[in-house]
Scaffold this motif. Structure first.
Motif, PDB file in Angstrom:
ATOM      1  N   SER A  37      -2.740   0.008   3.260  1.00 29.20           N
ATOM      2  CA  SER A  37      -1.438  -0.645   3.249  1.00 29.20           C
ATOM      3  C   SER A  37      -1.644  -2.145   3.239  1.00 29.20           C
ATOM      4  O   SER A  37      -2.721  -2.649   3.573  1.00 29.20           O
ATOM      5  CB  SER A  37      -0.595  -0.231   4.459  1.00 29.20           C
ATOM      6  OG  SER A  37      -1.181  -0.698   5.656  1.00 29.20           O
ATOM      7  N   GLY A  38      -0.625  -2.839   2.841  1.00 28.12           N
ATOM      8  CA  GLY A  38      -0.717  -4.290   2.770  1.00 28.12           C
ATOM      9  C   GLY A  38       0.549  -4.873   2.189  1.00 28.12           C
ATOM     10  O   GLY A  38       1.615  -4.257   2.255  1.00 28.12           O
ATOM     11  N   TYR A  39       0.421  -6.056   1.616  1.00 32.13           N
ATOM     12  CA  TYR A  39       1.571  -6.742   1.033  1.00 32.13           C
ATOM     13  C   TYR A  39       1.258  -7.181  -0.392  1.00 32.13           C
ATOM     14  O   TYR A  39       0.142  -7.591  -0.695  1.00 32.13           O
ATOM     15  CB  TYR A  39       1.936  -7.983   1.857  1.00 32.13           C
ATOM     16  CG  TYR A  39       2.531  -7.667   3.207  1.00 32.13           C
ATOM     17  CD1 TYR A  39       3.906  -7.473   3.359  1.00 32.13           C
ATOM     18  CD2 TYR A  39       1.718  -7.558   4.334  1.00 32.13           C
ATOM     19  CE1 TYR A  39       4.454  -7.182   4.604  1.00 32.13           C
ATOM     20  CE2 TYR A  39       2.260  -7.264   5.578  1.00 32.13           C
ATOM     21  CZ  TYR A  39       3.629  -7.072   5.703  1.00 32.13           C
ATOM     22  OH  TYR A  39       4.165  -6.779   6.926  1.00 32.13           O
ATOM     23  N   VAL A  40       2.269  -7.087  -1.240  1.00 30.58           N
ATOM     24  CA  VAL A  40       2.235  -7.696  -2.559  1.00 30.58           C
ATOM     25  C   VAL A  40       3.155  -8.913  -2.498  1.00 30.58           C
ATOM     26  O   VAL A  40       4.330  -8.784  -2.123  1.00 30.58           O
ATOM     27  CB  VAL A  40       2.737  -6.724  -3.647  1.00 30.58           C
ATOM     28  CG1 VAL A  40       2.870  -7.440  -4.992  1.00 30.58           C
ATOM     29  CG2 VAL A  40       1.805  -5.529  -3.773  1.00 30.58           C
ATOM     30  N   THR A  41       2.628 -10.090  -2.850  1.00 27.72           N
ATOM     31  CA  THR A  41       3.449 -11.296  -2.898  1.00 27.72           C
ATOM     32  C   THR A  41       3.939 -11.488  -4.329  1.00 27.72           C
ATOM     33  O   THR A  41       3.140 -11.586  -5.263  1.00 27.72           O
ATOM     34  CB  THR A  41       2.655 -12.533  -2.449  1.00 27.72           C
ATOM     35  OG1 THR A  41       2.178 -12.323  -1.124  1.00 27.72           O
ATOM     36  CG2 THR A  41       3.544 -13.777  -2.459  1.00 27.72           C
ATOM     37  N   VAL A  42       5.259 -11.507  -4.499  1.00 25.37           N
ATOM     38  CA  VAL A  42       5.840 -11.590  -5.839  1.00 25.37           C
ATOM     39  C   VAL A  42       6.065 -13.055  -6.211  1.00 25.37           C
ATOM     40  O   VAL A  42       5.794 -13.958  -5.428  1.00 25.37           O
ATOM     41  CB  VAL A  42       7.136 -10.758  -5.930  1.00 25.37           C
ATOM     42  CG1 VAL A  42       6.857  -9.310  -5.543  1.00 25.37           C
ATOM     43  CG2 VAL A  42       8.246 -11.326  -5.055  1.00 25.37           C
ATOM     44  N   ALA A  43       6.570 -13.291  -7.433  1.00 18.47           N
ATOM     45  CA  ALA A  43       6.611 -14.637  -8.015  1.00 18.47           C
ATOM     46  C   ALA A  43       7.390 -15.647  -7.177  1.00 18.47           C
ATOM     47  O   ALA A  43       7.050 -16.830  -7.157  1.00 18.47           O
ATOM     48  CB  ALA A  43       7.186 -14.574  -9.429  1.00 18.47           C
ATOM     49  N   ASP A  44       8.440 -15.194  -6.469  1.00 16.70           N
ATOM     50  CA  ASP A  44       9.230 -16.149  -5.678  1.00 16.70           C
ATOM     51  C   ASP A  44       8.752 -16.243  -4.233  1.00 16.70           C
ATOM     52  O   ASP A  44       9.448 -16.766  -3.371  1.00 16.70           O
ATOM     53  CB  ASP A  44      10.726 -15.822  -5.750  1.00 16.70           C
ATOM     54  CG  ASP A  44      11.062 -14.423  -5.247  1.00 16.70           C
ATOM     55  OD1 ASP A  44      10.139 -13.714  -4.787  1.00 16.70           O
ATOM     56  OD2 ASP A  44      12.243 -14.029  -5.312  1.00 16.70           O
ATOM     57  N   GLY A  45       7.544 -15.716  -3.978  1.00 13.70           N
ATOM     58  CA  GLY A  45       6.914 -15.889  -2.670  1.00 13.70           C
ATOM     59  C   GLY A  45       7.235 -14.824  -1.645  1.00 13.70           C
ATOM     60  O   GLY A  45       6.711 -14.863  -0.523  1.00 13.70           O
ATOM     61  N   ILE A  46       8.054 -13.854  -1.989  1.00 11.97           N
ATOM     62  CA  ILE A  46       8.441 -12.796  -1.046  1.00 11.97           C
ATOM     63  C   ILE A  46       7.341 -11.740  -0.986  1.00 11.97           C
ATOM     64  O   ILE A  46       6.776 -11.347  -2.003  1.00 11.97           O
ATOM     65  CB  ILE A  46       9.777 -12.161  -1.479  1.00 11.97           C
ATOM     66  CG1 ILE A  46      10.875 -13.229  -1.527  1.00 11.97           C
ATOM     67  CG2 ILE A  46      10.169 -11.018  -0.554  1.00 11.97           C
ATOM     68  CD1 ILE A  46      10.997 -14.069  -0.277  1.00 11.97           C
ATOM     69  N   ARG A  47       7.053 -11.271   0.226  1.00 12.94           N
ATOM     70  CA  ARG A  47       6.020 -10.244   0.427  1.00 12.94           C
ATOM     71  C   ARG A  47       6.672  -8.873   0.565  1.00 12.94           C
ATOM     72  O   ARG A  47       7.576  -8.689   1.380  1.00 12.94           O
ATOM     73  CB  ARG A  47       5.203 -10.551   1.684  1.00 12.94           C
ATOM     74  CG  ARG A  47       4.453 -11.872   1.653  1.00 12.94           C
ATOM     75  CD  ARG A  47       3.690 -12.088   2.956  1.00 12.94           C
ATOM     76  NE  ARG A  47       4.559 -11.790   4.098  1.00 12.94           N
ATOM     77  CZ  ARG A  47       4.121 -11.280   5.255  1.00 12.94           C
ATOM     78  NH1 ARG A  47       2.839 -11.004   5.432  1.00 12.94           N
ATOM     79  NH2 ARG A  47       4.972 -11.041   6.244  1.00 12.94           N
ATOM     80  N   LEU A  48       6.166  -7.928  -0.235  1.00 10.54           N
ATOM     81  CA  LEU A  48       6.639  -6.546  -0.199  1.00 10.54           C
ATOM     82  C   LEU A  48       5.582  -5.675   0.459  1.00 10.54           C
ATOM     83  O   LEU A  48       4.421  -5.676   0.044  1.00 10.54           O
ATOM     84  CB  LEU A  48       6.913  -6.031  -1.611  1.00 10.54           C
ATOM     85  CG  LEU A  48       7.845  -6.865  -2.489  1.00 10.54           C
ATOM     86  CD1 LEU A  48       7.946  -6.249  -3.872  1.00 10.54           C
ATOM     87  CD2 LEU A  48       9.227  -7.012  -1.855  1.00 10.54           C
ATOM     88  N   ARG A  49       5.969  -4.930   1.453  1.00 11.08           N
ATOM     89  CA  ARG A  49       5.041  -4.046   2.158  1.00 11.08           C
ATOM     90  C   ARG A  49       4.842  -2.765   1.356  1.00 11.08           C
ATOM     91  O   ARG A  49       5.811  -2.161   0.884  1.00 11.08           O
ATOM     92  CB  ARG A  49       5.624  -3.692   3.521  1.00 11.08           C
ATOM     93  CG  ARG A  49       4.711  -2.828   4.381  1.00 11.08           C
ATOM     94  CD  ARG A  49       3.834  -3.693   5.239  1.00 11.08           C
ATOM     95  NE  ARG A  49       3.485  -2.959   6.438  1.00 11.08           N
ATOM     96  CZ  ARG A  49       2.228  -2.581   6.742  1.00 11.08           C
ATOM     97  NH1 ARG A  49       1.250  -2.857   5.933  1.00 11.08           N
ATOM     98  NH2 ARG A  49       1.990  -1.945   7.866  1.00 11.08           N
TER      99      ARG A  49
END
Length: 284
Positions: free
Chosen positions: A8-20
């Motif tokens: 598990s972890g986070y994906v950081t998308v283009a506008d800087g938001i982290r998705l778990r």
């Protein structure tokens, strides 16, 4: 063991938001990605993760503003969630993936197909979502049924206003109750409601206002991968909408009777049947 490859972890998308995100199952297994619905979390697919992780690489994630993902004050529209999905697929390098979207998650898939390349997608599964939830006053009754339109135009704002008002908790709970059959285990319902309320009322209101206004019907004739569509007779959405989608995509529709847990949450109320049909689709 499949559990040895849990991640598990986070994906950081283009506008800087982290998705778990969470992954389970053999790293070399075929990719299956479950996309949750409006105010739902990845955890609500736990009965599917448990079943499919024996053979498949199962990926789940929380949308922005949901569950354990970041909760910014912006980005609550279907097109933004479709871009978030693209970021997840790219960051985790998921290829030949079967994407399974429930409710609003299906609308995210339709928007993603409309906006992004399809080279990572092998099959698509849509669970109980209508192509267009709001009635166009010029439509015939047949058109409204095929579109799965269950709201009058003014209701788009009524629902959002209710979620923004002083009685938001009662409005939310009533809406959540309509997702299940009357036979749902009360503890299951309370758990689901607690998962949903990890989102804020403002997030819920902003997303529902965008979601119910959209008409995705022009997307379906352009889908050229195998599709499977689930619907429930105990759901708010007419099953005719699922059958219409299947016809447009050359796929098939599976309808659950109300008595067999055929609610908006049919994958939760009858996981044995749902998982069996989905597994057949994955292997053919």
């Amino acid at each position: 063991m499949a559990s040895d490859t849990s991640k598990s972890g986070y994906v950081t998308v283009a506008d800087g938001i982290r998705l778990r995100y969470w992954q389970d199952g053999p790293a070399s297994g075929p990719n299956v990605v479950f996309i949750p619905g409006w105010v739902q979390t990845a955890a609500q697919f736990k009965k599917q993760t448990e079943h499919f992780k024996a053979k498949y690489r199962v990926t789940t994630y929380d949308h922005r503003g949901h569950g354990e993902s970041d909760k910014p004050s912006f980005g609550y529209r279907i097109s933004r969630l479709a871009a978030d999905l693209e970021a997840v697929l790219t960051h985790l390098d998921l290829r030949n993936a079967v994407l399974v979207g429930h409710s609003m998650g299906a609308a995210v898939l339709w928007s993603h197909w409309d906006l992004f390349p399809h080279d990572r997608i092998s099959k698509l599964v849509f669970i109980d979502q209508s192509p267009s939830m709001t009635v166009n006053p010029t439509w015939s009754p047949e058109e409204a049924t095929e579109a799965g339109a269950v709201f009058q135009p003014s209701q788009r704002f009524d629902i959002a206003s209710g979620l923004r008002g002083p009685q938001w908790k009662e409005a939310w709970t009533g809406l959540a109750r309509s997702f299940f059959t009357p036979d749902v285990d009360p503890e299951d319902f309370e758990w689901s409601l607690a998962q949903q309320m990890k989102s804020s009322p403002e997030t819920a209101a902003a997303l529902i206002a965008d979601h119910v206004a959209l008409d995705h019907r022009d997307v379906f004739p352009r889908i050229n991968v195998p599709t499977l569509v689930f619907a429930g007779r105990g759901s708010v959405f007419p099953t005719a909408a699922a059958e219409w989608i299947a016809k447009q995509t050359g796929g098939r529709a599976e309808v659950f009777e109300k008595e067999e847990g055929g609610s908006h949450f049919l994958f939760w109320e009858n996981p044995e049947k749902f998982n069996r049909i989905l597994e057949e689709f994955l292997t053919t």
